[in-house]
Design a protein around this motif. Structure first.
Motif, PDB file in Angstrom:
ATOM      1  N   LEU A  15       0.852  -1.249  -0.067  1.00 46.69           N
ATOM      2  CA  LEU A  15      -0.154  -0.006  -0.041  1.00 46.69           C
ATOM      3  C   LEU A  15       0.923   1.130  -0.091  1.00 46.69           C
ATOM      4  N   GLN A  16       0.501   2.127  -0.723  1.00 48.47           N
ATOM      5  CA  GLN A  16       1.002   3.410  -0.768  1.00 48.47           C
ATOM      6  C   GLN A  16       0.254   4.478  -0.313  1.00 48.47           C
ATOM      7  N   TYR A  17       0.874   5.520   0.504  1.00 45.23           N
ATOM      8  CA  TYR A  17       0.334   6.531   1.379  1.00 45.23           C
ATOM      9  C   TYR A  17       0.721   7.930   1.073  1.00 45.23           C
ATOM     10  N   ALA A  18       0.169   8.979   1.133  1.00 48.30           N
ATOM     11  CA  ALA A  18       0.518  10.347   0.844  1.00 48.30           C
ATOM     12  C   ALA A  18       1.142  10.558   2.141  1.00 48.30           C
ATOM     13  N   ASP A  19       0.733  10.096   3.357  1.00 48.86           N
ATOM     14  CA  ASP A  19       1.564  10.260   4.587  1.00 48.86           C
ATOM     15  C   ASP A  19       1.546   9.021   5.249  1.00 48.86           C
ATOM     16  N   ALA A  20       2.757   8.133   4.737  1.00 52.58           N
ATOM     17  CA  ALA A  20       2.908   6.758   5.092  1.00 52.58           C
ATOM     18  C   ALA A  20       3.111   6.804   6.763  1.00 52.58           C
ATOM     19  N   LYS A  21       3.785   7.753   7.493  1.00 51.76           N
ATOM     20  CA  LYS A  21       4.033   7.645   8.793  1.00 51.76           C
ATOM     21  C   LYS A  21       2.839   7.724   9.303  1.00 51.76           C
ATOM     22  N   LYS A  74      -0.095   5.112  -9.555  1.00 49.57           N
ATOM     23  CA  LYS A  74      -0.345   6.324  -9.668  1.00 49.57           C
ATOM     24  C   LYS A  74      -1.867   6.423  -9.749  1.00 49.57           C
ATOM     25  N   SER A  75      -2.191   5.735 -10.961  1.00 50.41           N
ATOM     26  CA  SER A  75      -3.957   5.969 -11.148  1.00 50.41           C
ATOM     27  C   SER A  75      -4.512   4.560 -10.653  1.00 50.41           C
ATOM     28  N   GLY A  76      -3.941   3.885  -9.589  1.00 51.83           N
ATOM     29  CA  GLY A  76      -4.520   2.665  -9.080  1.00 51.83           C
ATOM     30  C   GLY A  76      -5.579   3.300  -7.930  1.00 51.83           C
ATOM     31  N   SER A  77      -6.684   2.234  -7.682  1.00 46.07           N
ATOM     32  CA  SER A  77      -7.623   2.784  -6.980  1.00 46.07           C
ATOM     33  C   SER A  77      -7.106   2.293  -5.339  1.00 46.07           C
ATOM     34  N   THR A  78      -8.132   2.471  -4.361  1.00 43.00           N
ATOM     35  CA  THR A  78      -7.360   1.990  -3.040  1.00 43.00           C
ATOM     36  C   THR A  78      -7.466   0.706  -2.823  1.00 43.00           C
ATOM     37  N   ALA A  79      -6.929   0.016  -1.693  1.00 44.40           N
ATOM     38  CA  ALA A  79      -6.751  -1.281  -1.440  1.00 44.40           C
ATOM     39  C   ALA A  79      -7.604  -1.945  -0.607  1.00 44.40           C
ATOM     40  N   GLY A  80      -8.019  -3.362  -1.008  1.00 42.83           N
ATOM     41  CA  GLY A  80      -8.922  -3.932   0.449  1.00 42.83           C
ATOM     42  C   GLY A  80      -8.173  -5.142   0.738  1.00 42.83           C
ATOM     43  N   VAL A  81      -7.886  -5.327   2.211  1.00 42.79           N
ATOM     44  CA  VAL A  81      -7.199  -6.316   2.754  1.00 42.79           C
ATOM     45  C   VAL A  81      -8.006  -6.679   3.731  1.00 42.79           C
ATOM     46  N   TYR A  82      -8.005  -8.284   3.911  1.00 47.57           N
ATOM     47  CA  TYR A  82      -8.582  -9.003   5.002  1.00 47.57           C
ATOM     48  C   TYR A  82      -7.602  -9.510   5.637  1.00 47.57           C
ATOM     49  N   VAL A  83      -7.496  -9.322   7.116  1.00 45.65           N
ATOM     50  CA  VAL A  83      -6.745  -9.643   8.109  1.00 45.65           C
ATOM     51  C   VAL A  83      -7.638 -10.717   9.297  1.00 45.65           C
ATOM     52  N   VAL A  84      -6.996 -11.899   9.398  1.00 44.33           N
ATOM     53  CA  VAL A  84      -7.474 -12.709  10.752  1.00 44.33           C
ATOM     54  C   VAL A  84      -7.151 -12.322  11.761  1.00 44.33           C
ATOM     55  N   VAL A  85      -8.034 -12.173  12.684  1.00 45.43           N
ATOM     56  CA  VAL A  85      -7.861 -11.951  14.048  1.00 45.43           C
ATOM     57  C   VAL A  85      -8.690 -12.913  15.054  1.00 45.43           C
ATOM     58  N   ALA A  86      -7.951 -13.230  16.309  1.00 48.56           N
ATOM     59  CA  ALA A  86      -8.614 -13.985  17.167  1.00 48.56           C
ATOM     60  C   ALA A  86      -9.910 -13.403  17.879  1.00 48.56           C
ATOM     61  N   ASP A  87      -9.785 -12.128  18.314  1.00 48.82           N
ATOM     62  CA  ASP A  87     -11.141 -11.686  18.881  1.00 48.82           C
ATOM     63  C   ASP A  87     -11.339 -10.257  18.265  1.00 48.82           C
ATOM     64  N   VAL A  88     -12.199 -10.509  17.374  1.00 52.05           N
ATOM     65  CA  VAL A  88     -12.851  -9.297  16.453  1.00 52.05           C
ATOM     66  C   VAL A  88     -13.473  -8.457  17.451  1.00 52.05           C
ATOM     67  N   ASP A  89     -14.289  -8.727  18.329  1.00 54.21           N
ATOM     68  CA  ASP A  89     -14.900  -7.488  19.069  1.00 54.21           C
ATOM     69  C   ASP A  89     -13.756  -6.702  19.988  1.00 54.21           C
ATOM     70  N   ALA A  90     -12.854  -7.423  20.454  1.00 48.68           N
ATOM     71  CA  ALA A  90     -11.680  -6.533  21.050  1.00 48.68           C
ATOM     72  C   ALA A  90     -11.042  -5.667  19.918  1.00 48.68           C
ATOM     73  N   HIS A  91     -10.589  -6.247  18.920  1.00 47.02           N
ATOM     74  CA  HIS A  91      -9.963  -5.526  17.878  1.00 47.02           C
ATOM     75  C   HIS A  91     -10.896  -4.361  17.532  1.00 47.02           C
ATOM     76  N   HIS A  92     -11.864  -4.366  17.302  1.00 47.40           N
ATOM     77  CA  HIS A  92     -12.918  -3.544  16.885  1.00 47.40           C
ATOM     78  C   HIS A  92     -12.976  -2.227  17.849  1.00 47.40           C
ATOM     79  N   ARG A  93     -13.087  -2.801  19.077  1.00 49.32           N
ATOM     80  CA  ARG A  93     -12.842  -1.826  20.310  1.00 49.32           C
ATOM     81  C   ARG A  93     -11.620  -0.646  20.266  1.00 49.32           C
ATOM     82  N   ARG A  94     -10.707  -1.535  19.904  1.00 48.08           N
ATOM     83  CA  ARG A  94      -9.251  -0.752  19.908  1.00 48.08           C
ATOM     84  C   ARG A  94      -9.488   0.166  18.739  1.00 48.08           C
TER      85      ARG A  94
END
Length: 137
Positions: A15-21, A74-94
């Motif tokens: 992924l490329q970002y205008a503000d990668a930091k 340069k002319s690409g669109s945004t990306a979509g990425v799927y990440v496996v996590v053990a506790d979805v609700d805790a991850h969402h709260r964070r």
């Protein structure tokens, strides 16, 4: 997970970002990634960064640095990425606690997963859930 937590992934979303930091801060602080490596150019831009989550990783860099990849994206669109996590609700709260834009709250899916969806600071869509398909080489 399949028990391959120590195995090297064979796919690395990039992924490329205008503000990668700022993106790296959000991905680590709000979305639970771990910074593995960050290489900066003389101008302070992020030439290349690697962030891990479980046994997966993404590569991150600054837009506008030149080079073939930058030109191709340069002319690409945004990306979509799927990440496996053990506790979805805790991850969402964070993510919510850090002000991340939530596109879909934690939801039980028909195929047995529990997922939620978020958008990062530059429009990339991230899905986090329990679905972990077994990948065979």
């Amino acid at each position: 997970m399949t028990g391959d937590e120590g195995a090297r992934p064979s796919i690395y979303p990039t992924l490329q970002y205008a503000d990668a930091k700022a993106a790296i801060r959000q991905l680590t602080e709000a979305l639970g990634f771990t910074e593995l490596a960050v290489y900066e150019g003389e101008d302070g831009s992020v030439v290349h960064a690697e962030l891990t989550q479980g046994n997966g990783a993404v590569m991150v860099g600054s837009k506008g640095r030149g080079g073939r990849f930058d030109e191709a994206m340069k002319s690409g669109s945004t990306a979509g990425v799927y990440v496996v996590v053990a506790d979805v609700d805790a991850h969402h709260r964070r993510a919510v606690e850090h002000g991340t834009e939530i596109l879909m709250p934690p939801t039980d899916q028909d195929y047995g997963s529990r997922d939620y969806m978020a958008r990062d600071l530059e429009g990339n869509v991230w899905s986090f859930g329990t679905y972990a398909p077994e990948v065979r080489g």
